[in-house]
Scaffold this motif. Sequence first.
Motif, short mmCIF file in Angstrom:
data_model
loop_
_atom_site.label_atom_id
_atom_site.label_comp_id
_atom_site.label_asym_id
_atom_site.label_seq_id
_atom_site.Cartn_x
_atom_site.Cartn_y
_atom_site.Cartn_z
N ARG A 168 19.36 -5.43 22.05
CA ARG A 168 20.75 -5.73 22.40
C ARG A 168 21.64 -4.49 22.20
O ARG A 168 22.48 -4.17 23.04
CB ARG A 168 21.26 -6.89 21.56
CG ARG A 168 22.67 -7.34 21.94
CD ARG A 168 23.06 -8.65 21.26
NE ARG A 168 22.94 -8.57 19.81
CZ ARG A 168 21.99 -9.16 19.07
NH1 ARG A 168 21.05 -9.89 19.67
NH2 ARG A 168 21.97 -9.03 17.76
N ASP A 169 21.42 -3.78 21.09
CA ASP A 169 22.22 -2.58 20.84
C ASP A 169 21.87 -1.46 21.83
O ASP A 169 22.75 -0.69 22.24
CB ASP A 169 22.00 -2.08 19.41
CG ASP A 169 22.73 -2.93 18.38
OD1 ASP A 169 23.69 -3.64 18.78
OD2 ASP A 169 22.36 -2.91 17.20
N ILE A 170 20.61 -1.37 22.23
CA ILE A 170 20.22 -0.37 23.23
C ILE A 170 20.87 -0.70 24.57
O ILE A 170 21.40 0.18 25.26
CB ILE A 170 18.69 -0.30 23.35
CG1 ILE A 170 18.09 0.38 22.11
CG2 ILE A 170 18.27 0.45 24.63
CD1 ILE A 170 16.57 0.35 22.07
N ALA A 171 20.84 -1.98 24.95
CA ALA A 171 21.38 -2.39 26.25
C ALA A 171 22.89 -2.18 26.32
O ALA A 171 23.43 -1.95 27.40
CB ALA A 171 21.05 -3.86 26.51
N THR A 172 23.56 -2.27 25.18
CA THR A 172 25.02 -2.08 25.16
C THR A 172 25.40 -0.64 24.80
O THR A 172 26.55 -0.37 24.46
CB THR A 172 25.68 -3.06 24.18
OG1 THR A 172 25.05 -2.95 22.89
CG2 THR A 172 25.57 -4.49 24.68
#
Length: 495
Positions: free
Chosen positions: A115-119
């Motif tokens: 999730r942090d990578i995608a955002t």
Amino acid sequence: MPAIRHIPIDTYPESTVFLPRRDNGYSPEQFKAMRKVQVTGRCGEILATLAIVDGDGLVRPGEVGLGNEAFRRLGMTEGEEVVITQAPVPASLEDVRRKIDGESLSDSEISAIIRDIATHRYSPMEIGAFLVACAGFMSTPETLAMTRAMVDVGSRLSWDSPLVVDKHCIGGVPGNRTSMIVVPIVAAHGLIIPKTSSRAITSPSGTADTMEVLANVDLDAARVAQIVARDHAVLAWGGKMNLSPADDVLISVERPLRIDTFEQMVASILSKKAAAGSTHLVLDIPIGPTAKVRSEGEAVRLRKLFEYVARHMGIVTEVVFTDGSEPVGRGIGPVLEARDVMAVLRNEADAPDDLRDRAVMLAGKVIDFDPEVEGGRGYARAMELLSSGAALAAMERLIAAQGAQTTIYRPGIHQFEATAPVAGRVASIDCHRIARIARLAGAPMDKGAGIDLLHKTGAHVRRGEALYRIHAGSKDGLAFAREMALADSGYLVQP
């Protein structure tokens, strides 16, 4: 509060913010600590890498400059005010450090990382650390967790059909552009096959790179849905549709690092298929001494991993082992591969037999998913659709629907021929070496760069006879490729 200013600098995949060193309300000491900043405005917030500007030409006091990616992701207009604060460190980085130490992560921990990578909360360096840690060790449950997490953070396509098919090759064999033949054959049969592809990671071309020679592949989800509703298929780049967006971020870091492990491959491929709404998949795993998968034992391990994750993702998957001992077709690189594909679809007499035969076989496997097709009749049906011109007509409809390419791409004008050192028989061709030479020539970024294979395994050649021709769009690209080809052409010629 500073006003935003668009700075037309491409910093992909990173978001970058440009602040003037003087008269901006911050002290130089704070700059050193603020490697990343958070930019907050009316549309939300982004995390970005900070660049300090000396001089007044780029940004002025009272302004904050946003590079292309930062400006696009923030979604505001120039002149609007924002708040700049020091970026909080993502809590999930602690889990990355545990992964570096060799620990297994839980589903929720992997989900937080993805999730942090995608955002875009991770820098490329932090993403690289995660990828390298996973390359060192990643369990089967972790692979499944990553696949699910990658699907969950993006959009999903849905179709009004219980049967949505797809075909995918894991790569590693140059010129193996069968998808561009399989898709129009299957579409002509009437099955839904929304083929979304990534661009090449370590190869000289991917399906999206090659299709872009013929048509627009940069389509959004709404346009894809319209095309599939009418033509049963699409051949598009998946990046604009927000399907498994974390995968696109990971690929941007994997590409320069040339990381392509089995676990990351499975998560990447199956997350994209699940997000695209596929229910049935034919997966091509080429096996060869210089391919990605080099032995049947490795292929079996990879097949079992695909089957495990696909089963839990609800995708019926048939894995096919194919010959990966040499390149497929004659062209390596977007323009040359597109030429081969169209030659097969047009039933031209000199079309590459190996490309045609492999594509028809795989298309037959996909058509066999159709409950109305008698078992084992898929191959005959695929051959009929190709021979009759129905597949070509389907491809022409797709090109028109997606938007025919207005730029005319041609093979690079700078050329060099690699020649046989002795007279004899071509005993083998190194797929990995050929791919590297083609990439040094400029493929896939340079559409016309690549290699035209003049002889395949088993051919008899004279001393000094050309084995293949390198094409490049620049003298520098040709020089790099030529140097590698002269050191080792990738061809073994036995007297």
